[in-house]
Design a protein around this motif. Structure first.
Motif, PDB file in Angstrom:
ATOM      1  N   HIS A 190       0.858  -1.193   0.000  1.00 53.80           N
ATOM      2  CA  HIS A 190       0.000   0.000   0.000  1.00 53.80           C
ATOM      3  C   HIS A 190       0.890   1.238   0.000  1.00 53.80           C
ATOM      4  O   HIS A 190       2.126   1.120   0.114  1.00 53.80           O
ATOM      5  CB  HIS A 190      -0.980   0.004   1.194  1.00 53.80           C
ATOM      6  CG  HIS A 190      -0.338  -0.226   2.541  1.00 53.80           C
ATOM      7  ND1 HIS A 190      -1.051  -0.227   3.722  1.00 53.80           N
ATOM      8  CD2 HIS A 190       0.952  -0.439   2.900  1.00 53.80           C
ATOM      9  CE1 HIS A 190      -0.240  -0.448   4.731  1.00 53.80           C
ATOM     10  NE2 HIS A 190       0.970  -0.576   4.267  1.00 53.80           N
ATOM     11  N   GLU A 232      -2.590   7.893  -1.363  1.00 58.92           N
ATOM     12  CA  GLU A 232      -2.624   8.011   0.085  1.00 58.92           C
ATOM     13  C   GLU A 232      -2.853   9.477   0.443  1.00 58.92           C
ATOM     14  O   GLU A 232      -2.387  10.362  -0.273  1.00 58.92           O
ATOM     15  CB  GLU A 232      -1.256   7.560   0.644  1.00 58.92           C
ATOM     16  CG  GLU A 232      -1.199   7.387   2.137  1.00 58.92           C
ATOM     17  CD  GLU A 232      -1.766   6.028   2.550  1.00 58.92           C
ATOM     18  OE1 GLU A 232      -2.044   5.209   1.654  1.00 58.92           O
ATOM     19  OE2 GLU A 232      -1.932   5.807   3.757  1.00 58.92           O
ATOM     20  N   PHE A 272      -3.203   1.196  11.539  1.00 59.01           N
ATOM     21  CA  PHE A 272      -2.510   2.499  11.623  1.00 59.01           C
ATOM     22  C   PHE A 272      -3.458   3.672  11.782  1.00 59.01           C
ATOM     23  O   PHE A 272      -3.017   4.829  11.825  1.00 59.01           O
ATOM     24  CB  PHE A 272      -1.610   2.697  10.394  1.00 59.01           C
ATOM     25  CG  PHE A 272      -2.220   2.125   9.122  1.00 59.01           C
ATOM     26  CD1 PHE A 272      -2.021   0.792   8.797  1.00 59.01           C
ATOM     27  CD2 PHE A 272      -2.991   2.918   8.288  1.00 59.01           C
ATOM     28  CE1 PHE A 272      -2.592   0.252   7.642  1.00 59.01           C
ATOM     29  CE2 PHE A 272      -3.551   2.390   7.129  1.00 59.01           C
ATOM     30  CZ  PHE A 272      -3.351   1.047   6.809  1.00 59.01           C
ATOM     31  N   GLY A 304     -10.760   3.708   2.267  1.00 55.40           N
ATOM     32  CA  GLY A 304     -10.517   3.492   3.687  1.00 55.40           C
ATOM     33  C   GLY A 304      -9.882   4.727   4.308  1.00 55.40           C
ATOM     34  O   GLY A 304      -9.129   5.441   3.643  1.00 55.40           O
ATOM     35  N   CYS A 305     -10.211   4.967   5.584  1.00 58.40           N
ATOM     36  CA  CYS A 305      -9.685   6.183   6.207  1.00 58.40           C
ATOM     37  C   CYS A 305      -9.714   6.056   7.734  1.00 58.40           C
ATOM     38  O   CYS A 305     -10.187   5.049   8.278  1.00 58.40           O
ATOM     39  CB  CYS A 305     -10.499   7.398   5.776  1.00 58.40           C
ATOM     40  SG  CYS A 305     -12.273   7.220   6.128  1.00 58.40           S
ATOM     41  N   GLY A 306      -9.227   7.081   8.418  1.00 58.83           N
ATOM     42  CA  GLY A 306      -9.279   7.071   9.875  1.00 58.83           C
ATOM     43  C   GLY A 306      -8.363   8.123  10.469  1.00 58.83           C
ATOM     44  O   GLY A 306      -7.669   8.835   9.743  1.00 58.83           O
ATOM     45  N   GLY A 329      -6.834   6.149   2.169  1.00 51.98           N
ATOM     46  CA  GLY A 329      -6.224   5.451   1.033  1.00 51.98           C
ATOM     47  C   GLY A 329      -7.272   5.193  -0.032  1.00 51.98           C
ATOM     48  O   GLY A 329      -8.307   4.578   0.229  1.00 51.98           O
TER      49      GLY A 329
HETATM   50  N1  PHE Z   1      -3.560   1.408   3.378  1.00 53.04           N
HETATM   51  C1  PHE Z   1      -4.946   0.982   3.412  1.00 53.04           C
HETATM   52  C2  PHE Z   1      -5.159  -0.126   2.376  1.00 53.04           C
HETATM   53  O1  PHE Z   1      -4.338  -0.301   1.526  1.00 53.04           O
HETATM   54  C3  PHE Z   1      -5.880   2.119   3.133  1.00 53.04           C
HETATM   55  C4  PHE Z   1      -5.851   3.175   4.189  1.00 53.04           C
HETATM   56  C5  PHE Z   1      -4.973   4.215   4.091  1.00 53.04           C
HETATM   57  C6  PHE Z   1      -6.733   3.123   5.257  1.00 53.04           C
HETATM   58  C7  PHE Z   1      -4.961   5.216   5.069  1.00 53.04           C
HETATM   59  C8  PHE Z   1      -6.720   4.107   6.229  1.00 53.04           C
HETATM   60  C9  PHE Z   1      -5.853   5.150   6.139  1.00 53.04           C
HETATM   61  O2  PHE Z   1      -6.167  -0.788   2.406  1.00 53.04           O
END
Ligand code: PHE
Length: 359
Positions: A190, A232, A272, A304-306, A329
């Motif tokens: 990722h 990202e 994360f 996806g996020c947070g 992401g």
């Molecule tokens: N890195 C996660 C993925 O590949 C996506 C993500 C990025 C989620 C940043 C939260 C914050 O699924």
């Protein structure tokens, strides 16, 4: 005293001269090329030409007529020379114009030029980037060949997390640093490791987006690929809240899909981010009514996020009491499929021009 010959009385000379002049004008009028002109010139002005043949008759006629017709014939000669010269000039001019016309008709339309287009995935990437740039985010980049530390460990992905499974990750080789620690080199799964790389170097406020290629050891099908693309996002500052995250991503969704798009945030889990969420958009295929693509739910998963997990701040030595942040992401292929209503991801990689020309 000479007896006038039948051919050499003055009236026959007069009519000969008139005929020559008439014939010359007629023949010259019918000529259209240099070769014909030079033949005519010979016929009238040559040593055995018709003017010369009349001149030869002059000694046989009366002295006064001889003077008169001598003068007339000389005038006829100069006149003929001028006529030939002018005709030749006229022909030269026409042939110049003609050759211009034959070489290039400047009024013809040009050959059509086919303009190249960006690949649909590039168009989507550029659009996402320009929206976030307008919100104050800057582009950052990171390596595709990563270490276990950046891809997993500093992102709080525990040792036994399924994402580290050999099935998901392409490991390249085990590399050891000068202290003998195993660096575990892999292809990033990722774009999140770039969060860590940037926070190691830059102090808040941070607002970045990171476009890039990512790799997963997965079977290829209509919604999965072993190589795909993400963007990202990371924002870190004092007092960044979940409301900022929601407002930013909702604004993005409206600019990307159009003002009428509806969004919702569902609780989710990423090591994360804490809390984590997934943003759904109202199904673009059935406008939220429920169809086979959204499995009758009316919603499609978009990203996806947070809020950045304070444990990640510990790794990059940010004061977890002072700073908060959000991250997200975005899957570029996924958004391209939603935006262009393409139901098979593989079409983006096959480079069939009949497909690509539609964008
Ligand atoms: N890195 C996660 C993925 O590949 C996506 C993500 C990025 C989620 C940043 C939260 C914050 O699924």
């Amino acid at each position: 005293m000479k007896t006038p010959h039948k051919d050499t009385d003055s009236s026959s000379i007069q009519s000969k001269i008139e005929n020559i002049s008439k014939e010359l004008n007629k023949e010259l009028g019918n000529t259209s090329n240099s070769e014909a002109i030079s033949n005519l010139k010979n016929k009238y002005l040559g040593r055995k030409g018709s003017i010369q043949s009349v001149l030869k008759l002059l000694p046989d006629i009366e002295i006064d007529d001889r003077k008169k017709y001598g003068k007339v014939l000389n005038e006829l000669k100069t006149n003929a020379e001028n006529l030939f010269e002018n005709k030749q000039k006229e022909i030269n001019k026409n042939s110049k114009n003609n050759s211009k016309k034959n070489n290039a008709d400047l009024s013809l339309p040009g050959y059509p030029v086919k303009f190249a287009n960006s690949h649909p995935l590039t168009q989507i990437k550029d659009k996402i980037i320009s929206i976030f740039e307008s919100l104050g985010f800057q582009i950052a980049l990171g390596p595709e060949i990563e270490t276990d530390y950046y891809n997993f460990e500093a992102l709080n992905i525990p040792k036994d997390h399924p994402a580290r499974d050999l099935q998901d990750t392409f490991y390249i080789k085990n590399e050891f640093n000068t202290y003998g620690n195993n660096l575990k080199v892999l292809l990033r799964t990722h774009t999140s490791p770039v969060q860590v790389r940037i926070m190691e170097k830059v102090k808040p406020p941070i607002r970045i987006i990171v476009p890039g290629r990512v790799y997963r050891n997965e079977a290829v099908d209509s919604t999965h690929s072993a190589v795909f693309h993400q963007i990202e996002g990371l924002a870190v500052d004092a007092n960044v809240t979940f409301a900022d995250l929601k407002a930013t991503l909702e604004c993005f969704a409206k600019r990307f899909f159009g003002e009428t798009i509806s969004v919702r945030f569902r609780p989710s889990y990423f090591p994360f981010t804490e809390p984590s969420a997934e943003m759904d958009i109202g199904c673009v295929f059935c406008s939220g009514k429920g169809c086979s693509i959204c499995k009758k739910s009316g919603w499609l998963e978009a990203l996806g996020c947070g809020m950045v997990n304070p444990r990640v701040f510990d790794y990059v030595k940010f004061d977890r009491e002072k700073y908060t942040g959000f991250a997200f992401g975005i899957g570029i292929e996924r958004l391209a499929m939603l935006k262009f209503k393409v139901n098979d991801m593989r079409l983006f990689y096959e480079n069939d021009l009949r497909f690509l020309r539609q964008f």
